[in-house]
Design a protein around this motif. Structure first.
Motif, PDB file in Angstrom:
ATOM      1  N   ARG A 234      12.959   1.340  13.074  1.00 37.69           N
ATOM      2  CA  ARG A 234      11.857   0.954  12.194  1.00 37.69           C
ATOM      3  C   ARG A 234      10.493   1.238  12.823  1.00 37.69           C
ATOM      4  O   ARG A 234       9.575   1.721  12.147  1.00 37.69           O
ATOM      5  CB  ARG A 234      11.975  -0.523  11.826  1.00 37.69           C
ATOM      6  CG  ARG A 234      10.961  -0.971  10.782  1.00 37.69           C
ATOM      7  CD  ARG A 234      11.435  -2.235  10.108  1.00 37.69           C
ATOM      8  NE  ARG A 234      12.517  -1.956   9.184  1.00 37.69           N
ATOM      9  CZ  ARG A 234      13.566  -2.754   9.003  1.00 37.69           C
ATOM     10  NH1 ARG A 234      13.688  -3.853   9.724  1.00 37.69           N
ATOM     11  NH2 ARG A 234      14.499  -2.447   8.133  1.00 37.69           N
ATOM     12  N   GLY A 235      10.324   0.942  14.096  1.00 36.81           N
ATOM     13  CA  GLY A 235       9.043   1.213  14.742  1.00 36.81           C
ATOM     14  C   GLY A 235       8.721   2.693  14.749  1.00 36.81           C
ATOM     15  O   GLY A 235       7.604   3.109  14.416  1.00 36.81           O
ATOM     16  N   GLU A 236       9.699   3.499  15.134  1.00 38.62           N
ATOM     17  CA  GLU A 236       9.509   4.952  15.151  1.00 38.62           C
ATOM     18  C   GLU A 236       9.231   5.475  13.743  1.00 38.62           C
ATOM     19  O   GLU A 236       8.313   6.292  13.538  1.00 38.62           O
ATOM     20  CB  GLU A 236      10.767   5.615  15.720  1.00 38.62           C
ATOM     21  CG  GLU A 236      10.679   7.130  15.797  1.00 38.62           C
ATOM     22  CD  GLU A 236      11.998   7.757  16.213  1.00 38.62           C
ATOM     23  OE1 GLU A 236      12.026   8.996  16.384  1.00 38.62           O
ATOM     24  OE2 GLU A 236      13.005   7.021  16.352  1.00 38.62           O
ATOM     25  N   GLY A 237      10.003   5.010  12.774  1.00 31.11           N
ATOM     26  CA  GLY A 237       9.851   5.494  11.406  1.00 31.11           C
ATOM     27  C   GLY A 237       8.504   5.138  10.812  1.00 31.11           C
ATOM     28  O   GLY A 237       7.839   5.985  10.183  1.00 31.11           O
ATOM     29  N   MET A 238       8.058   3.895  11.002  1.00 30.73           N
ATOM     30  CA  MET A 238       6.766   3.481  10.464  1.00 30.73           C
ATOM     31  C   MET A 238       5.623   4.217  11.149  1.00 30.73           C
ATOM     32  O   MET A 238       4.609   4.535  10.525  1.00 30.73           O
ATOM     33  CB  MET A 238       6.592   1.971  10.625  1.00 30.73           C
ATOM     34  CG  MET A 238       7.519   1.155   9.744  1.00 30.73           C
ATOM     35  SD  MET A 238       7.327   1.555   7.993  1.00 30.73           S
ATOM     36  CE  MET A 238       8.447   0.387   7.259  1.00 30.73           C
ATOM     37  N   GLY A 239       5.795   4.486  12.449  1.00 32.14           N
ATOM     38  CA  GLY A 239       4.758   5.240  13.158  1.00 32.14           C
ATOM     39  C   GLY A 239       4.616   6.651  12.632  1.00 32.14           C
ATOM     40  O   GLY A 239       3.499   7.144  12.412  1.00 32.14           O
ATOM     41  N   ILE A 240       5.745   7.318  12.409  1.00 28.19           N
ATOM     42  CA  ILE A 240       5.700   8.691  11.895  1.00 28.19           C
ATOM     43  C   ILE A 240       5.202   8.707  10.453  1.00 28.19           C
ATOM     44  O   ILE A 240       4.388   9.555  10.070  1.00 28.19           O
ATOM     45  CB  ILE A 240       7.091   9.345  12.004  1.00 28.19           C
ATOM     46  CG1 ILE A 240       7.471   9.517  13.485  1.00 28.19           C
ATOM     47  CG2 ILE A 240       7.121  10.687  11.286  1.00 28.19           C
ATOM     48  CD1 ILE A 240       8.868  10.030  13.704  1.00 28.19           C
ATOM     49  N   TYR A 241       5.661   7.756   9.644  1.00 26.92           N
ATOM     50  CA  TYR A 241       5.181   7.664   8.261  1.00 26.92           C
ATOM     51  C   TYR A 241       3.670   7.484   8.224  1.00 26.92           C
ATOM     52  O   TYR A 241       2.977   8.085   7.395  1.00 26.92           O
ATOM     53  CB  TYR A 241       5.881   6.496   7.577  1.00 26.92           C
ATOM     54  CG  TYR A 241       5.319   6.137   6.220  1.00 26.92           C
ATOM     55  CD1 TYR A 241       5.581   6.923   5.106  1.00 26.92           C
ATOM     56  CD2 TYR A 241       4.532   4.998   6.053  1.00 26.92           C
ATOM     57  CE1 TYR A 241       5.080   6.590   3.855  1.00 26.92           C
ATOM     58  CE2 TYR A 241       4.027   4.650   4.814  1.00 26.92           C
ATOM     59  CZ  TYR A 241       4.301   5.455   3.720  1.00 26.92           C
ATOM     60  OH  TYR A 241       3.796   5.114   2.485  1.00 26.92           O
ATOM     61  N   GLY A 242       3.138   6.686   9.146  1.00 24.79           N
ATOM     62  CA  GLY A 242       1.698   6.452   9.196  1.00 24.79           C
ATOM     63  C   GLY A 242       0.889   7.684   9.546  1.00 24.79           C
ATOM     64  O   GLY A 242      -0.318   7.730   9.306  1.00 24.79           O
ATOM     65  N   LEU A 243       1.538   8.702  10.112  1.00 26.45           N
ATOM     66  CA  LEU A 243       0.817   9.933  10.440  1.00 26.45           C
ATOM     67  C   LEU A 243       0.284  10.627   9.189  1.00 26.45           C
ATOM     68  O   LEU A 243      -0.712  11.353   9.257  1.00 26.45           O
ATOM     69  CB  LEU A 243       1.723  10.887  11.214  1.00 26.45           C
ATOM     70  CG  LEU A 243       2.180  10.425  12.602  1.00 26.45           C
ATOM     71  CD1 LEU A 243       3.035  11.500  13.267  1.00 26.45           C
ATOM     72  CD2 LEU A 243       0.989  10.093  13.490  1.00 26.45           C
ATOM     73  N   SER A 244       0.955  10.429   8.051  1.00 27.67           N
ATOM     74  CA  SER A 244       0.458  11.046   6.820  1.00 27.67           C
ATOM     75  C   SER A 244      -0.906  10.471   6.454  1.00 27.67           C
ATOM     76  O   SER A 244      -1.790  11.202   5.993  1.00 27.67           O
ATOM     77  CB  SER A 244       1.461  10.837   5.688  1.00 27.67           C
ATOM     78  OG  SER A 244       1.761   9.462   5.506  1.00 27.67           O
ATOM     79  N   ASN A 245      -1.094   9.171   6.673  1.00 27.03           N
ATOM     80  CA  ASN A 245      -2.415   8.565   6.465  1.00 27.03           C
ATOM     81  C   ASN A 245      -3.437   9.173   7.420  1.00 27.03           C
ATOM     82  O   ASN A 245      -4.576   9.482   7.045  1.00 27.03           O
ATOM     83  CB  ASN A 245      -2.366   7.059   6.695  1.00 27.03           C
ATOM     84  CG  ASN A 245      -1.330   6.358   5.860  1.00 27.03           C
ATOM     85  OD1 ASN A 245      -0.620   6.974   5.069  1.00 27.03           O
ATOM     86  ND2 ASN A 245      -1.223   5.062   6.027  1.00 27.03           N
ATOM     87  N   THR A 246      -3.020   9.328   8.669  1.00 26.62           N
ATOM     88  CA  THR A 246      -3.929   9.815   9.702  1.00 26.62           C
ATOM     89  C   THR A 246      -4.371  11.251   9.443  1.00 26.62           C
ATOM     90  O   THR A 246      -5.551  11.589   9.604  1.00 26.62           O
ATOM     91  CB  THR A 246      -3.247   9.733  11.078  1.00 26.62           C
ATOM     92  OG1 THR A 246      -2.797   8.392  11.293  1.00 26.62           O
ATOM     93  CG2 THR A 246      -4.197  10.126  12.185  1.00 26.62           C
ATOM     94  N   MET A 247      -3.441  12.086   9.062  1.00 25.32           N
ATOM     95  CA  MET A 247      -3.781  13.479   8.777  1.00 25.32           C
ATOM     96  C   MET A 247      -4.777  13.579   7.628  1.00 25.32           C
ATOM     97  O   MET A 247      -5.727  14.363   7.662  1.00 25.32           O
ATOM     98  CB  MET A 247      -2.513  14.270   8.461  1.00 25.32           C
ATOM     99  CG  MET A 247      -1.590  14.457   9.651  1.00 25.32           C
ATOM    100  SD  MET A 247      -0.025  15.255   9.204  1.00 25.32           S
ATOM    101  CE  MET A 247      -0.616  16.865   8.683  1.00 25.32           C
TER     102      MET A 247
END
Length: 402
Positions: free
Chosen positions: A137-150
């Protein structure tokens, strides 16, 4: 939390994970295109400073009011229909911007867009929490959040360029296409919780009104509020701080901040999964506070970039860790309400920072001093979480002794 699992990990990069993340990227890109350009458009159709501020604030208020209801609807009605409705509202509102000839019409469309935004982002956050394996979950939420960051890194500059080169009408059309593309993609998300929902019985308004706020999400949401207030103060007043400090181009802050978010979010997600939230939240809070402190003394583009990198390393760690922790503390049948509670705290924090930090800067004499004082909010975060850990360990020890 289990930290060492010998069994084979479940796959993270499934079709649903990729489609949901891409849909989120398109939605956020559509939204971020408009952040620096809507004030310019409002001014162009006769809006004054107060009306421009109202145009931005109306969106936030609508989103904040909508999220708890969107979260409950996700749990009672289902993910797919609520998500589609939110994305459709976003697309229709942005399409209407180019027809807004007066400020009153723009304000109405901003309110509708805020409702759609609150529904869409809460829905996507809930869908991704259903999709990501619990042990990742931590890894997945972190990667998912990259879409916001980009989107945060690229879209504002893109929006300003399109508006300057081609005008506002093509900008709004492009933003509309992105929003409806997110809607189209979302139709291919196969993950849907139906039978497992605790509230899957007959729909009633009385039942709908109950439980809009998820208790399990309150503590992580409170900690998120502390960081969101700080971030709201930064994004609102950074330009004025730059003038105060003699820094010409404050855009480097957002570029360096986004770069650090891209680096830290996947890495700290792995730490979260292996070690637990404390191993991410304490270092993340330290770097967030240190970044604010460095920012308050920045006097050049290079020192501003350094402050942004430190702040980004902390903020990029804390936010996804708190979201993952929220989901860990919530039953699957209440994930919609949990996400609604969590994202409402984020909206409320950013809005509070946008309003209060300016007044506080006037009181203490400078924006730099205000940023230094805001470090106390990060200290408060650390204190609250430390007390929670102590109480939890004491309770666990008492149960073992009994």
């Amino acid at each position: 939390m289990a930290t060492n699992r010998k069994s084979k990990k479940k796959p993270l990069w499934t079709r649903d994970f990729a489609v949901t993340s891409l849909s989120n990227l398109l939605l956020f890109f559509s939204f971020q295109l408009l952040i620096p350009t809507i004030p310019l458009y409002a001014a162009g159709i006769g809006g004054g400073q107060a009306q421009i501020g109202l145009a931005m604030g109306t969106f936030t208020v609508a989103s904040l009011l909508t999220r708890p209801f969107a979260g409950k609807a996700l749990d009672m009605i289902g993910r797919r229909h609520v998500l589609s409705a939110g994305l459709a509202l976003c697309g229709l509102a942005v399409l209407g911007y180019s027809t807004a000839a007066v400020v009153a019409m723009l304000l109405a469309l901003r309110f509708i867009h805020g409702i759609g935004w609150g529904i869409s982002t809460t829905s996507l956050g809930t869908v991704i929490s259903d999709i990501v394996p619990s042990e990742r979950r931590g890894e997945g939420m972190g990667i998912y959040g990259l879409s916001n960051t980009m989107a945060m890194a690229l879209a504002p500059l893109t929006g300003l360029w399109i508006a300057a080169e081609y005008g506002f009408h093509p900008l709004f059309i492009f933003s509309t296409v992105l929003a409806f593309s997110a809607l189209l993609l979302s139709l291919f998300i196969r993950s849907e919780r139906k039978k497992t929902l605790a509230s899957s019985g007959p729909f009633s308004w009385r039942g709908f009104r109950k439980g809009l706020i998820e208790p399990g999400a309150l503590l992580p949401s409170l900690l998120l509020f502390c960081t969101a207030v700080c971030y709201g103060g930064i994004v609102t007043f950074l330009t004025l701080f730059g003038k105060e400090a003699g820094i010409g181009n404050v855009g480097w802050f957002f570029v360096c901040n986004a770069a650090m978010l891209l680096i830290t979010r996947p890495l700290t997600g792995l730490v979260y999964d292996r070690k637990g939230p404390a191993w991410v939240l304490f270092p993340g809070a330290f770097f967030t506070g240190a970044g604010l402190w460095l920012l308050s003394y920045a006097h050049s583009a290079s020192s501003l970039a350094a402050a942004a990198a430190v702040f980004g390393a902390g903020f990029g760690s804390v936010q996804p860790a708190l979201l993952a922790w929220t989901i860990d503390r919530t039953a699957p049948s209440r994930r919609g309400a949990a996400n609604g509670t969590f994202y409402s705290a984020n909206d409320l924090g950013i809005g509070t920072g946008s309003i209060l930090l300016g007044a506080f800067a006037s009181l203490v004499g400078s924006y730099g001093a205000a940023y230094r004082w805001s470090v106390l909010l990060i200290v408060l975060l650390i204190v609250i979480y430390s007390v929670y850990l102590l109480l939890t360990r004491r309770k666990s020890a008492q149960l073992k002794a009994a």
